[in-house]
Scaffold this active site. Structure first.
Site, mmCIF file in Angstrom:
data_model
loop_
_atom_site.group_PDB
_atom_site.id
_atom_site.type_symbol
_atom_site.label_atom_id
_atom_site.label_comp_id
_atom_site.label_asym_id
_atom_site.label_seq_id
_atom_site.Cartn_x
_atom_site.Cartn_y
_atom_site.Cartn_z
ATOM 1 N N HIS A 194 9.314 -3.887 3.451
ATOM 2 C CA HIS A 194 8.880 -4.118 2.062
ATOM 3 C C HIS A 194 10.093 -4.447 1.179
ATOM 4 O O HIS A 194 10.031 -5.322 0.315
ATOM 5 C CB HIS A 194 8.213 -2.865 1.487
ATOM 6 C CG HIS A 194 6.958 -2.458 2.190
ATOM 7 N ND1 HIS A 194 6.884 -1.364 3.006
ATOM 8 C CD2 HIS A 194 5.717 -3.009 2.182
ATOM 9 C CE1 HIS A 194 5.657 -1.245 3.481
ATOM 10 N NE2 HIS A 194 4.919 -2.225 3.004
ATOM 11 N N MET A 247 0.846 -1.204 0.000
ATOM 12 C CA MET A 247 0.000 0.000 0.000
ATOM 13 C C MET A 247 0.878 1.250 0.000
ATOM 14 O O MET A 247 0.433 2.338 0.349
ATOM 15 C CB MET A 247 -0.919 -0.001 1.214
ATOM 16 C CG MET A 247 -1.913 -1.159 1.179
ATOM 17 S SD MET A 247 -3.360 -0.866 2.193
ATOM 18 C CE MET A 247 -2.626 -0.740 3.795
ATOM 19 N N ASP A 284 2.237 -8.960 9.237
ATOM 20 C CA ASP A 284 0.779 -9.136 9.183
ATOM 21 C C ASP A 284 0.492 -10.626 9.114
ATOM 22 O O ASP A 284 0.081 -11.165 8.086
ATOM 23 C CB ASP A 284 0.210 -8.381 7.975
ATOM 24 C CG ASP A 284 0.410 -6.895 8.128
ATOM 25 O OD1 ASP A 284 -0.023 -6.334 9.137
ATOM 26 O OD2 ASP A 284 1.046 -6.286 7.245
HETATM 27 O O1 PAF Z 1 -0.312 -5.729 3.779
HETATM 28 C C1 PAF Z 1 -0.681 -4.771 3.070
HETATM 29 O O2 PAF Z 1 0.047 -3.804 2.868
HETATM 30 C C2 PAF Z 1 -2.060 -4.815 2.416
HETATM 31 O O3 PAF Z 1 -2.999 -5.386 3.251
HETATM 32 C C3 PAF Z 1 -2.049 -5.486 1.033
HETATM 33 C C4 PAF Z 1 -1.710 -6.956 1.130
HETATM 34 C C5 PAF Z 1 -1.055 -4.793 0.112
HETATM 35 C C6 PAF Z 1 -3.435 -5.368 0.393
HETATM 36 O O4 PAF Z 1 -3.814 -4.037 0.224
#
Ligand code: PAF
Length: 283
Positions: free
Chosen positions: A37, A30, A150
């Site tokens: 990331h 996002m 997450d």
């Molecule tokens: O983990 C995230 O950043 C979001 O939930 C995702 C998987 C990109 C979906 O919008």
């Protein structure tokens, strides 16, 4: 690295990639990217010929609109980081491009999507499934990369892939922490410097609590973790659930499973900012 706003342009590009039988990795994000990331992108680059990163702040997964409004955005900085990590394509569509019409699909995967974050943020995992399934249909990746930060989301996405019958390997990547133990998250950018000092206490207590499983019952450990974190003024635990690692249902004792995980959500500061973390007690 090529950046696309239009889905069809990315698909045209991927058509040629697939003709050459190259493997495709997808990293859904996002935006507001950080080292966590970056680690997903680097892993995808290592394991696939082509890596696609989506940068899309998905409105359908925010049950709290003020959370969506204050979510950090900086596509330029994101693209710099992605280029440095070796990503090949970025998909950064508008909301209208991603959802030309309202997505009315409902996804519910009991119990993985209904407990913990699913219960506290109604509609959240439905929105995640809406956007992730769209991304899967658009990119048709061989592998998709998700961060263990997450942790519940990974369990839900695995159910989703089975449900929509796609042959995509969900690659779980280890959580990346700051030097002081705080789990990296785009939301950390929203913490004031005072709040930032408090936040590492969450992991400090979780990590310490691993030592308590030999002497405390599940309930006692639960209560002690809650009390220790709540002791810090400015931190307030929303929930701390000790669950079976596959079903995500609460365990009553340490022998209930070989895989036991403690999942926590804590409000930090005045705004407040919602921080999540977890700790593996067994497995
Ligand atoms: O983990 C995230 O950043 C979001 O939930 C995702 C998987 C990109 C979906 O919008």
């Amino acid at each position: 690295m090529k950046i696309f706003e239009k889905i069809v342009d990315l698909q045209n590009e991927l058509f040629n990639v697939r003709k050459e039988r190259k493997e495709i990795g997808l990293v859904p994000t996002m935006g507001a990217l950080h080292e966590g990331h970056a680690s997903l992108v680097r892993q995808s680059v290592k394991e696939n010929s082509v890596t696609v990163v989506s940068v899309f702040l998905n409105p359908t997964q925010f049950n709290d609109k003020s959370d969506l409004e204050r979510y950090p955005r900086d596509l330029e900085a994101d693209c710099k980081l992605l280029e440095a990590c070796g990503a090949d394509y970025v998909l950064a569509p508008s909301v209208e491009e991603m959802y030309p019409t309202e997505d009315k699909r409902q996804f519910e995967f009991y119990p993985q999507s209904t407990v913990m974050e699913g219960a506290k943020r109604p509609g959240h995992f439905n929105g995640v499934c809406q956007v992730v399934s769209r991304l899967f249909y658009i990119v048709c990746p061989d592998r998709a990369y998700f961060g263990e930060k997450d942790w519940q989301q990974i369990a839900v996405v695995k159910r989703l892939v089975d449900y929509i019958n796609m042959d995509i390997k969900i690659v779980e990547c280890p959580i990346v922490r700051e030097n002081d133990g705080l789990a990296m998250s785009s939301r950390n950018m929203l913490l004031s410097s005072d709040e930032r000092q408090l936040a590492p206490n969450i992991y400090k207590v979780l990590n310490e609590s691993k030592k308590w499983i030999d002497t405390l019952t599940v309930q006692e450990l639960h209560d002690k973790v809650m009390a220790e974190i709540n002791k810090t003024e400015g931190l307030e635990v929303e929930y701390f659930d000790i669950v079976e690692g596959n079903t995500l249902l609460p365990v009553g004792n340490w022998n209930a499973s070989h895989y036991v995980v403690g999942c926590i959500t804590v409000y930090c500061g005045k705004t407040p900012i919602r921080l999540i973390d977890h700790i593996k007690y067994k497995g």
